[in-house]
Design an enzyme around this catalytic site. Structure first.
Site, mmCIF file in Angstrom:
data_model
loop_
_atom_site.group_PDB
_atom_site.id
_atom_site.type_symbol
_atom_site.label_atom_id
_atom_site.label_comp_id
_atom_site.label_asym_id
_atom_site.label_seq_id
_atom_site.Cartn_x
_atom_site.Cartn_y
_atom_site.Cartn_z
ATOM 1 N N MET A 115 0.862 -1.190 0.000
ATOM 2 C CA MET A 115 0.000 0.000 0.000
ATOM 3 C C MET A 115 0.894 1.234 0.000
ATOM 4 O O MET A 115 1.595 1.496 0.984
ATOM 5 C CB MET A 115 -0.910 0.007 1.236
ATOM 6 C CG MET A 115 -2.006 -1.040 1.194
ATOM 7 S SD MET A 115 -3.100 -0.942 2.624
ATOM 8 C CE MET A 115 -2.084 -1.656 3.903
ATOM 9 N N ALA A 116 0.865 1.954 -1.118
ATOM 10 C CA ALA A 116 1.705 3.139 -1.242
ATOM 11 C C ALA A 116 1.339 4.124 -0.142
ATOM 12 O O ALA A 116 0.165 4.353 0.130
ATOM 13 C CB ALA A 116 1.503 3.770 -2.615
ATOM 14 N N GLN A 170 7.949 -3.820 -5.558
ATOM 15 C CA GLN A 170 6.940 -3.743 -6.613
ATOM 16 C C GLN A 170 7.273 -2.595 -7.556
ATOM 17 O O GLN A 170 7.584 -1.488 -7.107
ATOM 18 C CB GLN A 170 5.562 -3.506 -6.003
ATOM 19 C CG GLN A 170 4.481 -3.647 -7.054
ATOM 20 C CD GLN A 170 3.098 -3.288 -6.549
ATOM 21 O OE1 GLN A 170 2.863 -2.147 -6.163
ATOM 22 N NE2 GLN A 170 2.208 -4.244 -6.559
ATOM 23 N N CYS A 229 -3.086 -1.336 -9.279
ATOM 24 C CA CYS A 229 -3.379 -0.054 -8.643
ATOM 25 C C CYS A 229 -4.277 0.801 -9.541
ATOM 26 O O CYS A 229 -3.966 1.015 -10.715
ATOM 27 C CB CYS A 229 -2.070 0.666 -8.380
ATOM 28 S SG CYS A 229 -2.301 2.023 -7.278
ATOM 29 N N LYS A 260 0.806 -8.609 -9.459
ATOM 30 C CA LYS A 260 -0.451 -8.371 -8.732
ATOM 31 C C LYS A 260 -1.414 -7.662 -9.672
ATOM 32 O O LYS A 260 -1.046 -6.660 -10.295
ATOM 33 C CB LYS A 260 -0.168 -7.513 -7.503
ATOM 34 C CG LYS A 260 -1.387 -7.212 -6.653
ATOM 35 C CD LYS A 260 -0.949 -6.753 -5.260
ATOM 36 C CE LYS A 260 -2.106 -6.302 -4.412
ATOM 37 N NZ LYS A 260 -2.677 -5.021 -4.815
ATOM 38 N N ASN A 270 -6.834 -11.712 -2.565
ATOM 39 C CA ASN A 270 -6.792 -10.417 -1.874
ATOM 40 C C ASN A 270 -8.118 -9.678 -2.076
ATOM 41 O O ASN A 270 -8.768 -9.820 -3.101
ATOM 42 C CB ASN A 270 -5.608 -9.597 -2.440
ATOM 43 C CG ASN A 270 -5.629 -8.131 -2.033
ATOM 44 O OD1 ASN A 270 -5.709 -7.245 -2.885
ATOM 45 N ND2 ASN A 270 -5.554 -7.862 -0.750
ATOM 46 N N GLY A 271 -8.475 -8.895 -1.067
ATOM 47 C CA GLY A 271 -9.649 -8.030 -1.162
ATOM 48 C C GLY A 271 -10.628 -8.268 -0.042
ATOM 49 O O GLY A 271 -11.204 -9.352 0.063
ATOM 50 N N GLY A 321 -4.614 -6.011 3.222
ATOM 51 C CA GLY A 321 -4.173 -4.625 3.096
ATOM 52 C C GLY A 321 -4.756 -3.747 4.181
ATOM 53 O O GLY A 321 -4.225 -3.653 5.289
HETATM 54 C C1 FMN Z 1 -3.611 3.415 0.465
HETATM 55 C C2 FMN Z 1 -3.474 2.259 -0.482
HETATM 56 C C3 FMN Z 1 -2.360 2.152 -1.303
HETATM 57 C C4 FMN Z 1 -2.226 1.071 -2.183
HETATM 58 N N1 FMN Z 1 -1.077 0.989 -2.921
HETATM 59 C C5 FMN Z 1 -0.884 -0.118 -3.709
HETATM 60 C C6 FMN Z 1 0.343 -0.306 -4.402
HETATM 61 O O1 FMN Z 1 1.280 0.496 -4.310
HETATM 62 N N2 FMN Z 1 0.457 -1.412 -5.167
HETATM 63 C C7 FMN Z 1 -0.557 -2.335 -5.292
HETATM 64 O O2 FMN Z 1 -0.400 -3.336 -5.995
HETATM 65 N N3 FMN Z 1 -1.714 -2.186 -4.636
HETATM 66 C C8 FMN Z 1 -1.886 -1.108 -3.839
HETATM 67 N N4 FMN Z 1 -3.052 -0.988 -3.121
HETATM 68 C C9 FMN Z 1 -4.061 -2.085 -3.177
HETATM 69 C C10 FMN Z 1 -3.834 -3.088 -2.051
HETATM 70 O O3 FMN Z 1 -2.603 -3.759 -2.192
HETATM 71 C C11 FMN Z 1 -4.964 -4.145 -2.033
HETATM 72 O O4 FMN Z 1 -4.959 -4.826 -3.267
HETATM 73 C C12 FMN Z 1 -6.337 -3.533 -1.816
HETATM 74 O O5 FMN Z 1 -6.313 -2.569 -0.765
HETATM 75 C C13 FMN Z 1 -7.388 -4.619 -1.499
HETATM 76 O O6 FMN Z 1 -7.033 -5.350 -0.359
HETATM 77 P P1 FMN Z 1 -7.692 -5.043 1.092
HETATM 78 O O7 FMN Z 1 -9.178 -5.102 0.920
HETATM 79 O O8 FMN Z 1 -7.144 -6.107 1.994
HETATM 80 O O9 FMN Z 1 -7.250 -3.652 1.490
HETATM 81 C C14 FMN Z 1 -3.223 0.083 -2.258
HETATM 82 C C15 FMN Z 1 -4.357 0.192 -1.445
HETATM 83 C C16 FMN Z 1 -4.492 1.252 -0.565
HETATM 84 C C17 FMN Z 1 -5.718 1.331 0.317
#
Ligand code: FMN
Length: 367
Positions: free
Chosen positions: A39-40, A92, A122, A164, A225-226, A249
């Site tokens: 998560m960026a 990544q 993303c 991903k 994931n999700g 995440g």
């Molecule tokens: C603040 C934020 C930043 C994210 N940055 C990235 C990222 O840099 N690369 C990526 O593949 N996914 C990124 N994601 C997506 C997450 O890796 C993940 O796929 C998504 O939040 C769904 O999973 P969750 O429901 O467990 O949060 C980001 C999500 C959030 C909320």
């Protein structure tokens, strides 16, 4: 009941202690199959290390751009800093040009990356306007060319490449399955799928049928994931997808112990007690120290606020404390206020209330 039991048995690692159910990515053995999502703006090195210490088997870095002119920027060099990080170090990368992505992969390998993950997941505008991230799912030949170029560039270094992605571009264009097969042929060694389309952003609910279809079709490991926010949901997602691992995440924001809670529940069917307030206090203060060390005083105090806000979410007095945090501008004062907040909480209870921090906010990606 029989149906549910059957579904649970289908989930490949239910009933096994996850800690003793390792998984490999290339030559790297991961401690377990409950992973921290990239998560960026959140999963920087201090947070990844914290997740690992609370039981995440693997944690992927925030994405690093493939644009060479940005590699020396403070943001990118912080993201590429892996000092003291327990291996395997996974970086990544995001971009739209196969040659540049290959170059970015090698650049990161030379700086310590042991696994390269390609970001096709993303939805952030900054990424999508340039046709990177999940937008690439719309251009299948380009997405596959990027994967092939990165795999070819990493192969001489013995570095495995993972990817991903989402389930597709939109509801009408759910092409994760076709792409997954093409990525496998290109030599990608693990796929993580977030059960939403690009069009959905973070809205609606994740679906798991597409992930199950991909898992059934490829031989490489698939990570689901999700919307995994609890041990029960983790068990459900495993049963629905048959995935090899889970990635969490948003639910880990302010609640990094979720990894051990999920691992324990999947292994035993029983819930761990909520963490001791004293343990959370120690973890948060250690997190803040690492955070200040990486970002420095000015940026560190400000960017720590969101983490602190997540930790105190759902705690008695948490809302007022979060508001107060926004007025504190020095790390020593911020650190002392956090310590005092948890000292107060410890006087009331030994353990965190069960519901603390549970709601995973839907946050716009800062990528
Ligand atoms: C603040 C934020 C930043 C994210 N940055 C990235 C990222 O840099 N690369 C990526 O593949 N996914 C990124 N994601 C997506 C997450 O890796 C993940 O796929 C998504 O939040 C769904 O999973 P969750 O429901 O467990 O949060 C980001 C999500 C959030 C909320």
């Amino acid at each position: 009941m029989a149906e549910i039991a059957q579904a649970y048995n289908r989930a490949s690692f239910f009933g096994n202690p996850l800690a003793s159910s390792p998984m490999n990515i290339g030559p790297h053995s991961l401690a377990n199959r409950v992973f921290a999502a990239p998560m960026a703006g959140v999963t920087d090195r201090p947070f990844r290390q914290l997740c690992r210490s609370f039981g995440a088997g693997y944690a992927v870095s925030e994405m690093v751009t493939s644009r060479r002119e940005l590699w020396n920027s403070l943001k990118t060099s912080r993201r590429a800093n892996h000092e003291g990080e327990p291996g395997p170090v996974a970086v990544q990368i995001a971009g739209t040009d196969a040659a540049m992505m290959a170059e970015a992969a090698v650049y990161n390998v030379e700086r310590g990356a042991q696994i390269i993950d390609i970001n096709l997941g993303c939805p952030a505008k900054k990424v999508c306007n340039k046709w990177a991230g999940s937008a690439l799912m719309q251009d299948e030949p380009l997405a596959v060319a990027i994967a092939q170029a990165v795999v070819d560039a990493c192969a001489p270094h013995g570095v495995p490449v993972t990817l991903k992605m989402r389930t597709g571009w939109s509801r009408e264009h759910r092409n994760a399955l076709r792409l997954a097969l093409a990525f496998e042929r290109a030599g990608v060694q693990m796929l993580t799928i977030h059960g939403r389309t690009r069009e959905q952003g973070y809205g609606g609910c994740a679906e798991y049928e597409t992930i199950a279809a991909v898992k059934a079709a490829v031989r490489i490991p698939v990570v689901a994931n999700g919307d995994i926010t609890s041990p029960e949901k983790a068990r459900e997602v495993l049963a629905a997808t048959g995935a090899d691992a889970l990635m969490i995440g948003r639910a880990a924001q302010g609640r990094p112990w979720i990894f051990r809670e999920i691992a324990h529940f999947l292994a035993t069917g029983e819930h761990l007690a909520p963490p001791l307030v004293a343990e959370v206090r120690r973890a948060l203060l250690a997190h803040l120290e690492d955070h200040y060390a990486l970002y420095g005083e000015f940026t560190g105090v400000r960017s720590a606020r969101k983490h602190i806000g997540w930790y105190v979410r759902g705690l008695p007095g948490g809302d007022a404390f979060r508001t107060r945090m926004n007025t504190i501008e020095e790390s020593t004062a911020q650190f002392a206020a956090v310590a005092a907040f948890f000292d107060g909480l410890a006087r009331e209870a030994d353990r965190l209330p069960r519901a603390a921090g549970v709601a995973a906010d839907v946050v716009e990606s800062e990528a």
